[in-house]
Design an enzyme around this catalytic site. Structure first.
Site, PDB file in Angstrom:
ATOM      1  N   ARG A 103       8.168 -46.287  52.398  1.00  0.00           N
ATOM      2  CA  ARG A 103       6.995 -47.029  51.943  1.00  0.00           C
ATOM      3  C   ARG A 103       5.696 -46.280  52.189  1.00  0.00           C
ATOM      4  O   ARG A 103       4.661 -46.601  51.620  1.00  0.00           O
ATOM      5  CB  ARG A 103       6.903 -48.385  52.661  1.00  0.00           C
ATOM      6  CG  ARG A 103       8.091 -49.291  52.414  1.00  0.00           C
ATOM      7  CD  ARG A 103       8.054 -50.478  53.346  1.00  0.00           C
ATOM      8  NE  ARG A 103       8.198 -50.001  54.732  1.00  0.00           N
ATOM      9  CZ  ARG A 103       7.892 -50.719  55.804  1.00  0.00           C
ATOM     10  NH1 ARG A 103       7.414 -51.936  55.682  1.00  0.00           N
ATOM     11  NH2 ARG A 103       8.059 -50.218  57.012  1.00  0.00           N
ATOM     12  N   LYS A 134     -18.537 -39.034  70.980  1.00  0.00           N
ATOM     13  CA  LYS A 134     -18.043 -39.321  69.635  1.00  0.00           C
ATOM     14  C   LYS A 134     -16.537 -39.095  69.565  1.00  0.00           C
ATOM     15  O   LYS A 134     -16.019 -38.149  70.163  1.00  0.00           O
ATOM     16  CB  LYS A 134     -18.720 -38.413  68.606  1.00  0.00           C
ATOM     17  CG  LYS A 134     -20.214 -38.588  68.520  1.00  0.00           C
ATOM     18  CD  LYS A 134     -20.829 -37.573  67.577  1.00  0.00           C
ATOM     19  CE  LYS A 134     -22.341 -37.714  67.564  1.00  0.00           C
ATOM     20  NZ  LYS A 134     -22.984 -36.653  66.789  1.00  0.00           N
ATOM     21  N   TYR A 139     -16.651 -41.437  62.344  1.00  0.00           N
ATOM     22  CA  TYR A 139     -16.776 -41.257  63.787  1.00  0.00           C
ATOM     23  C   TYR A 139     -17.273 -42.504  64.498  1.00  0.00           C
ATOM     24  O   TYR A 139     -18.057 -43.266  63.984  1.00  0.00           O
ATOM     25  CB  TYR A 139     -17.629 -40.046  64.155  1.00  0.00           C
ATOM     26  CG  TYR A 139     -18.991 -39.929  63.527  1.00  0.00           C
ATOM     27  CD1 TYR A 139     -20.133 -40.116  64.283  1.00  0.00           C
ATOM     28  CD2 TYR A 139     -19.145 -39.573  62.194  1.00  0.00           C
ATOM     29  CE1 TYR A 139     -21.393 -39.956  63.736  1.00  0.00           C
ATOM     30  CE2 TYR A 139     -20.395 -39.413  61.636  1.00  0.00           C
ATOM     31  CZ  TYR A 139     -21.520 -39.611  62.412  1.00  0.00           C
ATOM     32  OH  TYR A 139     -22.765 -39.455  61.854  1.00  0.00           O
ATOM     33  N   ASP A 180     -31.581 -29.124  59.027  1.00  0.00           N
ATOM     34  CA  ASP A 180     -30.640 -28.305  59.790  1.00  0.00           C
ATOM     35  C   ASP A 180     -30.896 -26.804  59.650  1.00  0.00           C
ATOM     36  O   ASP A 180     -30.499 -26.026  60.511  1.00  0.00           O
ATOM     37  CB  ASP A 180     -29.203 -28.641  59.409  1.00  0.00           C
ATOM     38  CG  ASP A 180     -28.747 -29.976  59.986  1.00  0.00           C
ATOM     39  OD1 ASP A 180     -29.419 -30.506  60.890  1.00  0.00           O
ATOM     40  OD2 ASP A 180     -27.706 -30.496  59.528  1.00  0.00           O
ATOM     41  N   HIS A 216     -25.781 -31.367  66.002  1.00  0.00           N
ATOM     42  CA  HIS A 216     -26.606 -32.491  66.425  1.00  0.00           C
ATOM     43  C   HIS A 216     -26.151 -33.062  67.763  1.00  0.00           C
ATOM     44  O   HIS A 216     -24.974 -32.961  68.126  1.00  0.00           O
ATOM     45  CB  HIS A 216     -26.544 -33.614  65.386  1.00  0.00           C
ATOM     46  CG  HIS A 216     -26.929 -33.187  64.015  1.00  0.00           C
ATOM     47  ND1 HIS A 216     -26.291 -33.634  62.897  1.00  0.00           N
ATOM     48  CD2 HIS A 216     -27.900 -32.333  63.582  1.00  0.00           C
ATOM     49  CE1 HIS A 216     -26.838 -33.096  61.826  1.00  0.00           C
ATOM     50  NE2 HIS A 216     -27.814 -32.293  62.206  1.00  0.00           N
TER      51      HIS A 216
END
Length: 183
Positions: free
Chosen positions: A23, A72, A132, A170, A62
């Site tokens: 499945r 995270k 995240y 960035d 970051h």
């Protein structure tokens, strides 16, 4: 779940147990008790984020500073990315070092990036949906960043710079030595 410690203390690659049959498949993507036992810390996530990006999009590096620092737990729902964590803890023996991991919808692996690390990712597939969990709420005034191609870190992003799609923000982040201090 299998928790694999990386060379950066506190960062873990997490391999899920996937049960397949005719499945499809089933997997437990997150269980707070299993997760906390696996990393040896009490972490309580309060915010989920999701992004969609095209091939070559590089987001990062970051982090959040002070009382708004974030841990995270990241994974890819569709596609494939090169995910990177950089140790920015000044007293750490691995300060300025990075670890990278391929996260994809196919391998279903996750990557835990604790407080004290800058984080970024590069999309390797045509598109990717990135998900995240964060253990602290986002705070704009607490943003920090490091230039993705800082020569002191020397990250191997696995694509040529000419293939990158990077935000204006960035492109002008400071180097590690000039970045906002996390602590």
């Amino acid at each position: 779940m299998n928790f694999i410690a990386t060379k950066l203390e506190g960062c873990f690659i997490i391999e899920p147990k996937i049960i397949t049959d005719d499945r499809g498949y089933f997997m437990e993507s997150f269980n707070e008790r299993t997760f906390q036992n696996g990393i040896g810390q009490n972490v309580h996530f309060v915010q989920d984020n999701q992004s969609f990006s095209s091939k070559g999009v590089l987001r990062g590096l970051h982090y959040q500073v002070g009382e708004h620092a974030q841990s995270k737990l990241v994974r890819v729902l569709s596609g494939e990315v090169l995910d990177v964590a950089v140790d920015i803890r000044p007293s750490s023996k691995t300060f300025g070092e990075y670890v990278s991991v391929i996260l994809s919808a196919e391998n279903q692996n996750q990557f835990y990036v604790p407080k004290g690390f800058a984080h970024g990712f590069l999309v390797l597939s045509e598109t990717a949906t990135f998900f995240y969990k964060c253990d602290n709420f986002y705070n704009k005034e607490s943003e920090g960043g490091i230039l993705y191609n800082d020569q002191t870190i020397n990250i191997d992003w696995s694509l040529a710079d000419s293939e990158f799609i990077i935000s204006d923000k960035d492109k002008i982040q400071p180097t590690l030595n000039n970045a906002r201090k996390a602590w």
